[in-house]
Design a protein around this motif. Structure first.
Motif, PDB file in Angstrom:
ATOM      1  N   PRO A 208     -28.935  25.202  14.646  1.00 59.97           N
ATOM      2  CA  PRO A 208     -29.671  25.328  15.915  1.00 59.97           C
ATOM      3  C   PRO A 208     -30.631  26.523  15.974  1.00 59.97           C
ATOM      4  CG  PRO A 208     -27.310  24.995  16.325  1.00 59.97           C
ATOM      5  CD  PRO A 208     -27.473  25.225  14.856  1.00 59.97           C
ATOM      6  N   ILE A 209     -31.832  26.280  16.428  1.00 60.34           N
ATOM      7  CA  ILE A 209     -32.765  27.358  16.780  1.00 60.34           C
ATOM      8  C   ILE A 209     -33.875  26.759  17.638  1.00 60.34           C
ATOM      9  CG2 ILE A 209     -34.165  27.157  14.674  1.00 60.34           C
ATOM     10  CD1 ILE A 209     -34.565  30.245  14.809  1.00 60.34           C
ATOM     11  N   THR A 210     -34.283  27.489  18.650  1.00 59.93           N
ATOM     12  CA  THR A 210     -35.370  27.089  19.529  1.00 59.93           C
ATOM     13  C   THR A 210     -36.683  27.490  18.851  1.00 59.93           C
ATOM     14  OG1 THR A 210     -33.867  27.632  21.313  1.00 59.93           O
ATOM     15  CG2 THR A 210     -36.164  27.291  21.927  1.00 59.93           C
TER      16      THR A 210
ATOM     17  N   SER B 241     -25.235  27.820   8.873  1.00 62.36           N
ATOM     18  CA  SER B 241     -26.340  28.776   8.860  1.00 62.36           C
ATOM     19  C   SER B 241     -27.534  28.107   8.185  1.00 62.36           C
ATOM     20  CB  SER B 241     -25.972  30.054   8.093  1.00 62.36           C
ATOM     21  OG  SER B 241     -25.945  29.791   6.695  1.00 62.36           O
ATOM     22  N   GLU B 242     -28.698  28.741   8.275  1.00 64.26           N
ATOM     23  CA  GLU B 242     -29.883  28.208   7.610  1.00 64.26           C
ATOM     24  C   GLU B 242     -29.745  28.289   6.094  1.00 64.26           C
ATOM     25  OE1 GLU B 242     -29.832  30.413  10.010  1.00 64.26           O
ATOM     26  OE2 GLU B 242     -31.131  29.746  11.646  1.00 64.26           O
TER      27      GLU B 242
ATOM     28  N   LEU C 224     -34.886  32.897   6.351  1.00 68.34           N
ATOM     29  CA  LEU C 224     -33.612  32.868   5.632  1.00 68.34           C
ATOM     30  C   LEU C 224     -33.623  31.860   4.494  1.00 68.34           C
ATOM     31  CD1 LEU C 224     -30.970  33.110   8.460  1.00 68.34           C
ATOM     32  CD2 LEU C 224     -30.911  34.377   6.328  1.00 68.34           C
TER      33      LEU C 224
ATOM     34  N   LEU D  82     -36.962  38.700  15.525  1.00 71.43           N
ATOM     35  CA  LEU D  82     -36.573  37.578  16.382  1.00 71.43           C
ATOM     36  C   LEU D  82     -37.745  37.138  17.255  1.00 71.43           C
ATOM     37  CD1 LEU D  82     -34.130  35.823  16.911  1.00 71.43           C
ATOM     38  CD2 LEU D  82     -33.597  37.277  18.865  1.00 71.43           C
TER      39      LEU D  82
END
Lengths: 282, 351
Positions: free
Chosen positions: B23-25, B50-51, B79, B106
């Motif tokens: 998950p990531i926006t 994780s990525e 990553l 970030l």
């Protein structure tokens, strides 16, 4: 802090944890100037922004290495690494394991709501089997991560679980964890009112109970057994071993000189002899 | 459909066998869509821990000869760079979607084009290239998915689809259809079981003296073929243009509006829109620079593609830049004003 806009949903368990943390730090009389709050990424990882203390808000999953290094560079600080279950147990899982092994004198508080809140509701490492989300459409198939059992297996010196709905116990456990010398894990169960409709306040009330007064926290086997119990989730201090040496105590830099690195002057004599040594080498 | 969903469905139509993501926006719609649709299709979907896990899952699935992809947004793509370098070294195909957001660190979750360097320069370590698409509409995002899978297989390379938060989130009508694919070489390198044939080995470690240099020459020859054959680029009103705007992705949509307005005011403006960012349309821009004109590169960054434009123009014409970093988006009016300023010399000359 009154003018800070807190970006959590109304009713979020994070508010109670923030309150408990503030109360614990106040009762321990830890000066904000001597406290560093380290976090990663996620809803829980916003918590340092809502306290008047030193803040290190780093990478997703990488709070523990940064916290270890902050404590190593300045052992006179109180260091708390605080983030959520996705951050600490998922992305940062490898760091969790090796930080426990290294045993720095830091407190690791994990807001455990069994879901990814910031990215809007995917299963997290602690999501229960069968938990349905927009991504886990058929329900979670993976065995939930058991942070307490892992920490006890790795011989962490302080392993506890609290529930955000019990402000008093949460505060008391945080206080004990901060006072513990060495790595301390506090897994705090909390509801996510927006994205976890399974593990609600009601669910936690029905599915948690307190470890008995008679529980012997020095018995590692017993602690492990309690951490892996089927069914309801025990709350309290599972395991306690105050005897382990912390990383800072055993690292060479502090064996003879207990002063933090920044307080030390350059030892001109040693520097001189080092330069002499290299002069000969070329 | 939003861009994220359109590209996910396009990947399924293109024959994506396995999807891995974390998950990531602003790209969670891809993961959500894939989780449902891949299950319906009986294909592999994994939400990874994780990525790093996601890109290594792509590495593994790709090694078996299956079409594998992952998607993420800028920090997650950072990553993955280690894995992408290893994919290049092992010469395995992969498709990586980056729905870019503002950085560094970030950053924020606003649309950005600041990962151009990372995507087109390799991003990870070593001498390698990835094929990079910079689509500008939801339809184009979908269309380049099939091409990405085909080119990845044809050249055994990673193909990166560089979208941004706008393209991922915006909704537009889109036609999704299976297009005739390319004729692709057999995957005789895949780990399919060594019965009745010598073993296949997937690796990126080449220790004997000279062997790695040899591999790098071989890779470079492949990259040269990609550069010669696979450039995709749109030229819009450039023929008689005094001012040529160069832009890709969402920035190109805004630039096109500015060019149209400039034309309306009688300014001869045009647009060159690279659709493949690597291979870059060096030849097309170089030829455009043979005429007397000024170039204006517009990006949602502090200037990254502008370096490729300058290399292509190679001193033949002035190359200027207009950009907005950190999630900022240039407006039509901002770009139009720059075009107006730059068009003055020619107006004076012709008067």
């Amino acid at each position: 802090m009154g003018n800070i806009d807190i970006a959590w949903c109304p009713g979020c368990g994070n508010f109670a944890i923030l309150k408990a943390l503030k109360a614990a730090l106040a009762e321990l009389e830890i000066e904000p100037g001597r406290l560093v709050l380290v976090s990663g990424i996620g809803q829980a990882a916003k918590i340092p922004h809502y306290l008047r203390a030193n803040v290190f808000n780093g990478l997703h999953g990488r709070g523990l290495p940064a916290a270890t290094a902050i404590k190593a560079a300045n052992p006179s600080l109180t260091v708390i690494a605080e983030s959520g279950d996705g951050d600490m147990y998922g992305e940062g899982g490898n760091h969790l394991v090796h930080t426990i092994r290294r045993n720095p004198d830091i407190t690791n508080i994990v807001h455990d709501n069994m879901v990814y809140g910031l990215t809007k509701g995917q299963a997290s490492p602690t999501s229960r089997l069968g938990f349905k989300t927009p991504v886990q459409v058929a329900g979670v198939l993976l065995e939930p991560f058991n942070p307490l059992a892992v920490a006890i297996a790795l011989n962490a010196g302080f392993v506890a679980r609290a529930f955000s709905g019990d402000a008093e116990q949460t505060k008391e456990i945080i206080k004990r964890a901060v006072l513990h010398k060495g790595y301390a894990l506090v897994d705090i169960l909390q509801p996510c009112v927006s994205f976890n409709k399974l593990n609600t306040y009601q669910w936690f009330k029905e599915n948690c109970y307190y470890l008995e007064e008679a529980h012997d926290a020095s018995d590692r086997n017993e602690a492990f057994k309690r951490s892996t119990e089927e069914g309801k989730l025990p709350l309290g201090v599972f395991y306690l071993d105050p005897g382990r040496k912390s990383f800072e105590e055993s690292t060479v830099a502090y064996r003879e000189d207990k002063r933090p690195l920044y307080e030390r002057d350059v030892d001109m004599e040693r520097l001189g002899s080092l330069i002499e040594k290299f002069k000969g080498a070329f | 459909m939003c861009g994220n969903e359109a590209l996910a469905e396009a990947a399924i139509i293109a024959g994506c066998d396995a999807y891995f993501g974390y998950p990531i926006t602003p790209q969670n719609e891809i993961t959500a869509y894939m989780s449902r649709r891949m299950a319906e299709e009986g294909r592999v979907f994994v939400q990874s821990e994780s990525e790093l896990a996601a890109i290594n899952m792509v590495f593994g699935a790709s090694a078996t000869g299956k079409r594998a992809m992952t998607s993420s947004s800028s920090p997650g793509i950072s990553l993955m760079q280690e894995g992408i370098s290893y994919l290049a070294g092992a010469e395995l195909p992969a498709v990586v979607v980056n729905v870019m957001r503002g950085g560094p660190g970030l950053g924020n979750i606003a649309p950005s084009q600041a990962d151009y360097f990372q995507a087109t320069r390799g991003g990870g370590h070593g001498d390698y290239r990835t094929i990079v698409f910079g689509p500008s509409t939801v339809q184009e995002v979908a269309d380049c998915m099939q091409l990405a899978f085909d080119l990845a297989d044809q050249y055994r390379m990673t193909a990166v689809v560089l979208a941004d938060g706008f393209l991922g989130q915006m909704m537009e009508p889109v036609v999704l259809e299976k297009k005739p694919g390319r004729k692709l070489p057999p995957k005789d390198w895949a780990l399919t079981g060594a019965k009745a044939r010598p073993q296949n080995i997937v690796r990126s470690l080449w220790l004997p003296e000279g062997s790695l240099e040899e591999l790098n020459h071989k890779l470079q020859a492949k990259y040269d073929r990609v550069q010669a054959d696979e450039v995709v680029c749109e030229q819009y009103d450039t023929e008689d243009a005094d001012v040529v705007v160069v832009a890709y992705g969402v920035a190109a949509r805004i630039a096109r509006s500015a060019v149209n307005k400039a034309r309306h005011e009688g300014i001869r403006a045009g647009l060159i829109r690279p659709i493949t960012l690597w291979p870059f349309p060096t030849e097309q821009i170089s030829m455009a620079a043979d005429e007397l004109r000024i170039f204006l590169t517009v990006e949602m960054s502090n200037g990254q593609m502008v370096e490729d434009v300058k290399l292509a123009v190679n001193g033949k014409a002035p190359v200027l830049f207009h950009g907005r970093p950190g999630g900022g988006v240039p407006t039509v009016e901002e770009i139009l004003e720059r075009i107006r300023q730059l068009s003055i010399p020619r107006r004076v000359r012709t008067a």
